[in-house]
Design an enzyme around this catalytic site. Structure first.
Site, PDB file in Angstrom:
ATOM      1  N   GLY A  47      11.376 -32.371 -20.660  1.00 19.53           N
ATOM      2  CA  GLY A  47      12.306 -32.569 -21.103  1.00 19.53           C
ATOM      3  C   GLY A  47      13.513 -34.237 -19.811  1.00 19.53           C
ATOM      4  O   GLY A  47      14.096 -34.091 -19.243  1.00 19.53           O
ATOM      5  N   SER A  49      13.688 -37.658 -20.496  1.00 20.71           N
ATOM      6  CA  SER A  49      13.577 -38.704 -21.073  1.00 20.71           C
ATOM      7  C   SER A  49      14.921 -39.181 -20.753  1.00 20.71           C
ATOM      8  O   SER A  49      15.670 -40.338 -20.664  1.00 20.71           O
ATOM      9  CB  SER A  49      13.333 -38.911 -22.214  1.00 20.71           C
ATOM     10  OG  SER A  49      13.241 -38.090 -23.003  1.00 20.71           O
ATOM     11  N   TYR A 234      30.994 -21.540 -26.198  1.00 18.83           N
ATOM     12  CA  TYR A 234      30.037 -21.878 -25.764  1.00 18.83           C
ATOM     13  C   TYR A 234      28.986 -21.073 -24.932  1.00 18.83           C
ATOM     14  O   TYR A 234      28.528 -20.206 -24.982  1.00 18.83           O
ATOM     15  CB  TYR A 234      30.190 -23.034 -24.655  1.00 18.83           C
ATOM     16  CG  TYR A 234      29.084 -23.823 -24.152  1.00 18.83           C
ATOM     17  CD1 TYR A 234      28.314 -24.478 -24.459  1.00 18.83           C
ATOM     18  CD2 TYR A 234      28.178 -22.979 -22.569  1.00 18.83           C
ATOM     19  CE1 TYR A 234      27.015 -24.775 -23.891  1.00 18.83           C
ATOM     20  CE2 TYR A 234      27.002 -23.971 -22.414  1.00 18.83           C
ATOM     21  CZ  TYR A 234      26.216 -24.757 -23.308  1.00 18.83           C
ATOM     22  OH  TYR A 234      25.223 -24.605 -22.231  1.00 18.83           O
ATOM     23  N   THR A 270      26.082 -36.087 -22.313  1.00 18.56           N
ATOM     24  CA  THR A 270      24.936 -36.613 -22.361  1.00 18.56           C
ATOM     25  C   THR A 270      25.007 -36.569 -23.779  1.00 18.56           C
ATOM     26  O   THR A 270      25.851 -35.670 -24.873  1.00 18.56           O
ATOM     27  CB  THR A 270      23.901 -35.050 -21.819  1.00 18.56           C
ATOM     28  OG1 THR A 270      24.081 -33.770 -22.905  1.00 18.56           O
ATOM     29  CG2 THR A 270      23.574 -35.203 -20.532  1.00 18.56           C
TER      30      THR A 270
END
Ligand code: NAD
Length: 392
Positions: A47, A49, A234, A270
């Protein structure tokens, strides 16, 4: 071509190669300004990138001089279509690593597959012999289970009862209410299968069986806890159960003799976090408070601290009572959370720009795709086709 952002909901379908390269460069420059890191010399980032994975790769390479092997799921440019941001980031990283004499190769493909695991193991065996640090930083909406052929889809939903809360439409700057129905049992199981620790354990076990883990190998995956106001969606929701599974996996890997940790990181913008309802409003408020208090951090500041002050701290790795590495200590400070809770009660569409760092959020979001970077001329024609040096 001249490349402009094309935003659809919480994703941007275009990316800018020069802007992405600029942002990778800025992270590298940040790392170069920090004291040299001791620690891992051969690092695998699954993961690699974007987001936390990219930042860890940059910190390990440019901080500790590590050779890095990355795994990511990204797409090159095609006729009339830009590559994904992660593709451009990876090309920029490899170019800068190469210029600094650092080994950097990337495997582009599905990390959940047996085939990619086998390819990575072969590369480690051929190029390094063994790996010292394995960073597991996948965030994915789906996982194709190579054993059963089943595709699991993750969802972000509460458990037990419907959750209603304020949220923000970031592009329209509108604060509104959102209601999310509770997950079914099947959706919970699916989310745990995608975002839990099963695949992490498969990676570690496959590498151990192949003899490519160094005797003192360290491995780390990432989690989030956050404040009570996001818990229903969450931490106590589907994704939270997946994170519980990830944390249990760290304990299982430790019991099998590996130095395995889950690091609880700070909330940052992100591609993954922007897809979670409610979280962008919380992030834009906590950014405002943390920037005002001089506590703000992005991925790269967090990952330098992860390597320097946590995983490779001279006196051992500090963890909390549940065995978790905590990098969210500034975000979770009582004064920060009390200020956010006060703003949360007041915030509405009219006062959003005053109370929340919505411009900061939007800027970070655009920068994820290489836009809104200082010093880049976005009116210039640029070449969208960019090669990955390690794929040539
Ligand atoms: P991100 O979306 O920026 O990165 C995800 C990475 O996973 C990318 O490199 C992508 O290419 C790769 N990937 C996705 N599916 C893949 C597949 N099938 N095969 C290979 N690669 C694949 O996400 P992020 O926010 O950096 O999240 C990384 C981890 O950090 C997650 O576990 C997330 O829960 C955790 N985390 C995020 C935050 C936050 O605020 N963003 C906070 C704490 C913890």
């Amino acid at each position: 071509m001249v490349i402009a952002p094309r935003i659809r909901g919480f994703i941007c379908t275009t990316a800018h190669p020069v802007g992405c390269a600029r942002q990778v460069h800025e992270q590298i420059e940040y790392v170069r300004r920090q004291p040299v890191l001791s620690g891992p010399k051969r690092v695998l980032v699954i993961g690699s990138s974007t987001g936390y994975g990219l930042a860890t790769r940059i910190a390990a390479a440019f901080g500790a001089g590590a050779a890095t092997l990355g795994v990511c799921f990204e797409r090159p440019a095609e006729e009339g279509r830009t590559a994904t941001a992660g593709w451009y980031n990876t090309a920029a990283f490899e170019n800068e690593a190469g210029a600094s004499g650092l080994y950097a190769k990337t495997v582009v493909g599905d990390a959940f597959s047996d085939d990619i695991k086998a390819r990575v193991i072969e590369m480690i065996r051929a190029d390094w012999g063994q790996v010292d640090l394995v960073v597991y930083s996948l965030a994915s909406p789906r996982r194709l289970d190579p054993r059963t052929g089943q595709t699991w889809m993750s969802v972000i939903k509460p458990i037990g009862e419907r959750f209603t809360s304020k949220t923000v439409d970031v592009q329209q700057s509108v604060v509104k209410e959102v209601s999310v129905e509770p997950a079914t049992e099947e959706e919970v199981a699916n989310t745990v299968a995608v975002m839990g620790g099963e695949d992490w354990a498969l990676w570690m076990d496959a590498m151990r069986a192949a003899g490519v883990l160094s005797a003192d190998v360290t491995t780390v995956a990432f989690s989030y806890i956050g404040p009570a106001l996001t818990h229903s969606i969450y931490r106590d929701g589907t994704i939270g159960l997946a994170k519980n599974h990830l944390e249990q996996t760290a304990r299982d890997l430790t019991a099998r003799g590996m130095r395995a940790y889950v690091s609880v990181n700070k909330a940052v913008v992100t591609q993954s976090s922007s897809a979670i309802p409610v979280v962008p409003l919380y992030i834009s408020l906590v950014f405002r408070v943390m920037k005002d208090k001089g506590l703000h951090e992005g991925c790269i500041e967090q990952m330098v601290r992860l390597l320097a002050d946590r995983l490779y701290a001279p006196d051992g790795t500090p963890v909390d009572e549940r065995g978790l590495i905590r990098l969210d200590e500034h975000e979770m400070r009582p004064d920060v959370q009390a200020a956010v809770a006060g703003l949360w009660r007041q915030v509405d569409t009219d006062n959003l720009a005053d109370l929340a760092d919505i411009d900061g959020y939007r800027g970070d979001f655009l920068r994820l795709f290489g836009f809104a970077s200082q010093g880049v001329d976005y009116d210039q024609d640029v070449e969208a086709q960019v090669d990955l040096p390690s794929a040539l």
